[in-house]
Scaffold this motif. Structure first.
Motif, PDB file in Angstrom:
ATOM      1  N   PRO A 204       0.792  -1.228   0.000  1.00 30.54           N
ATOM      2  CA  PRO A 204       0.000   0.000   0.000  1.00 30.54           C
ATOM      3  C   PRO A 204       0.823   1.275   0.000  1.00 30.54           C
ATOM      4  N   MET A 205       2.055   1.226   0.505  1.00 31.88           N
ATOM      5  CA  MET A 205       2.890   2.416   0.432  1.00 31.88           C
ATOM      6  C   MET A 205       3.208   2.759  -1.020  1.00 31.88           C
ATOM      7  N   VAL A 206       3.368   1.734  -1.837  1.00 29.81           N
ATOM      8  CA  VAL A 206       3.648   1.933  -3.257  1.00 29.81           C
ATOM      9  C   VAL A 206       2.397   2.410  -3.988  1.00 29.81           C
ATOM     10  N   THR A 207       1.286   1.730  -3.740  1.00 36.54           N
ATOM     11  CA  THR A 207       0.078   2.043  -4.505  1.00 36.54           C
ATOM     12  C   THR A 207      -0.573   3.355  -4.070  1.00 36.54           C
ATOM     13  N   CYS A 208      -0.368   3.763  -2.814  1.00 29.93           N
ATOM     14  CA  CYS A 208      -1.002   4.988  -2.310  1.00 29.93           C
ATOM     15  C   CYS A 208      -0.166   6.250  -2.508  1.00 29.93           C
ATOM     16  N   ARG A 214      -3.800   4.029   2.443  1.00 29.07           N
ATOM     17  CA  ARG A 214      -4.964   3.147   2.452  1.00 29.07           C
ATOM     18  C   ARG A 214      -4.490   1.713   2.268  1.00 29.07           C
ATOM     19  N   THR A 215      -5.038   0.787   3.033  1.00 30.49           N
ATOM     20  CA  THR A 215      -4.704  -0.617   2.851  1.00 30.49           C
ATOM     21  C   THR A 215      -5.230  -1.099   1.501  1.00 30.49           C
ATOM     22  N   LEU A 216      -4.656  -2.197   1.045  1.00 24.00           N
ATOM     23  CA  LEU A 216      -5.109  -2.832  -0.188  1.00 24.00           C
ATOM     24  C   LEU A 216      -6.116  -3.939   0.138  1.00 24.00           C
ATOM     25  N   VAL A 221      -3.249  -8.581  -3.680  1.00 24.70           N
ATOM     26  CA  VAL A 221      -1.795  -8.721  -3.733  1.00 24.70           C
ATOM     27  C   VAL A 221      -1.429 -10.104  -4.271  1.00 24.70           C
ATOM     28  N   SER A 222      -0.282 -10.165  -4.915  1.00 28.85           N
ATOM     29  CA  SER A 222       0.146 -11.399  -5.558  1.00 28.85           C
ATOM     30  C   SER A 222       1.591 -11.705  -5.193  1.00 28.85           C
ATOM     31  N   THR A 223       1.827 -12.875  -4.614  1.00 31.24           N
ATOM     32  CA  THR A 223       3.183 -13.268  -4.244  1.00 31.24           C
ATOM     33  C   THR A 223       3.792 -14.174  -5.304  1.00 31.24           C
ATOM     34  N   THR A 224       5.102 -14.001  -5.499  1.00 29.83           N
ATOM     35  CA  THR A 224       5.861 -14.852  -6.406  1.00 29.83           C
ATOM     36  C   THR A 224       7.130 -15.284  -5.690  1.00 29.83           C
ATOM     37  N   LEU A 230       8.352  -8.867   0.110  1.00 29.62           N
ATOM     38  CA  LEU A 230       7.978  -7.460  -0.052  1.00 29.62           C
ATOM     39  C   LEU A 230       6.472  -7.238  -0.062  1.00 29.62           C
ATOM     40  N   VAL A 231       5.682  -8.322  -0.022  1.00 28.24           N
ATOM     41  CA  VAL A 231       4.250  -8.219  -0.244  1.00 28.24           C
ATOM     42  C   VAL A 231       3.500  -7.976   1.065  1.00 28.24           C
ATOM     43  N   ASN A 232       2.726  -6.908   1.112  1.00 25.53           N
ATOM     44  CA  ASN A 232       1.842  -6.585   2.241  1.00 25.53           C
ATOM     45  C   ASN A 232       0.550  -6.011   1.684  1.00 25.53           C
ATOM     46  N   TRP A 233      -0.594  -6.389   2.246  1.00 23.16           N
ATOM     47  CA  TRP A 233      -1.799  -5.611   1.931  1.00 23.16           C
ATOM     48  C   TRP A 233      -2.000  -4.510   2.966  1.00 23.16           C
ATOM     49  N   HIS A 234      -1.308  -4.653   4.108  1.00 14.82           N
ATOM     50  CA  HIS A 234      -1.306  -3.593   5.131  1.00 14.82           C
ATOM     51  C   HIS A 234       0.108  -3.434   5.655  1.00 14.82           C
TER      52      HIS A 234
END
Length: 306
Positions: A204-208, A214-216, A221-224, A230-234
């Motif tokens: 969310p820091m990237v997308t906001c 705002r949380t995602l 979110v998609s992990t690989t 690096l993946v967080n929705w919050h």
């Protein structure tokens, strides 16, 4: 894991055991130094924070620490607890990282949960509430120790460099490192820009950015294999971290898996061997250099995990 190459004569060193490597050849016309935090015993830049948390916990009479992790903090905490002779329970999303193998090798108990990192945080807090262990999460009761530990990187730069760098490039997950670095820069009076880099679309820091925070949606979110840590929705401290970065005139950007892998591969030519996720800060710098160029001066890139 390849053996890190020795430092070149031109590369400054520091008093904290992890080197600075000159990778300016990757961006002609710029001075870029990589702070290779993967060379801590745990392979994670979070080790100083974990050691600080364990020290505070022991001082308070605790002999068992529990945390949630995507991988890096778990390895760091397992290592710190092992050194201090303290029990460690790590809660990890099932299927993430190496399944906790490295943490178990360091003596930690690994508790797997279904779901994402945020579900692991909830479970670790539940375990701490039973009274058998203390919460060592990055936003838990020892949050100030976490900030203290993450701020060590700035002390290292002060010992190694003749003056303030123009910019520091950091990974962003929960936002903890950015807050800690901002605090230390203020104490030194350094007018250094902080740029945060995360997994594109998965934090969310990237997308906001540039805000408001705002949380995602968790399902978005998609992990690989490359972006997993690096993946967080919050982002637990995302709002405060975004404010810290903005106060320096910096930015938060995303890097995709291809860029993560390209940055990792480029670093191997310079004797640094992070994971693709561990190279995220360099991926962001390289993207920025291509699209708009870099501000003059020295740029320091923090590698976060191997």
């Amino acid at each position: 894991m390849p053996t890190p190459a020795p430092l070149s004569a031109e590369a400054p060193s520091d008093a904290f055991g992890t080197p600075l490597i000159d990778v300016s050849a990757l961006v002609p016309g710029a001075r870029v130094l990589v702070k290779d935090e993967t060379r801590y015993a745990s392979g994670s830049h979070k080790e100083p924070a974990a050691r600080a948390v364990v020290a505070r916990a022991v001082a308070d009479g605790h002999r068992h620490v529990t945390i949630a992790t995507c991988g890096n903090y778990g390895r760091a905490m397992a290592t710190a607890c092992q050194v201090a002779g303290v029990e460690c329970t790590v809660v990890l999303p099932a299927g993430w990282s190496d399944g906790g193998e490295a943490m178990q090798a360091a003596g930690a108990r690994v508790h797997l949960v279904d779901g994402a990192y945020e579900d692991a945080v909830d479970e670790s807090r539940r375990l701490a509430a039973t009274g058998d262990c203390v919460d060592g999460n990055v936003d838990g009761p020892y949050v100030e120790a976490v900030f203290e530990g993450h701020g060590v990187v700035v002390s290292a730069l002060r010992a190694a460099l003749p003056g303030a760098p123009a910019a520091i490039w950091l990974p962003v997950g929960n936002g903890t490192t950015a807050i800690a670095v901002r605090r230390q820069l203020e104490l030194l009076g350094w007018d250094t820009v902080i740029n945060g880099v995360g997994s594109a679309g998965n934090n969310p820091m990237v997308t906001c950015w540039p805000g408001p925070y705002r949380t995602l949606p968790p399902e978005s979110v998609s992990t690989t294999d490359h972006n997993q840590p690096l993946v967080n929705w919050h982002a637990l401290q995302g709002d405060e971290a975004m404010a810290a970065i903005a106060a320096t005139g910096g930015t938060v950007i995303g890097a995709d898996d291809r860029e993560l892998c390209d940055a990792r591969d480029a670093l191997a030519e310079h004797g640094a061997f992070p994971t693709a996720a561990g190279a995220v800060a360099l991926a962001g710098l390289l993207r920025t250099a291509r699209s708009e160029g870099l501000v003059p001066g020295t740029h320091v890139v923090v590698l976060s995990g191997r």
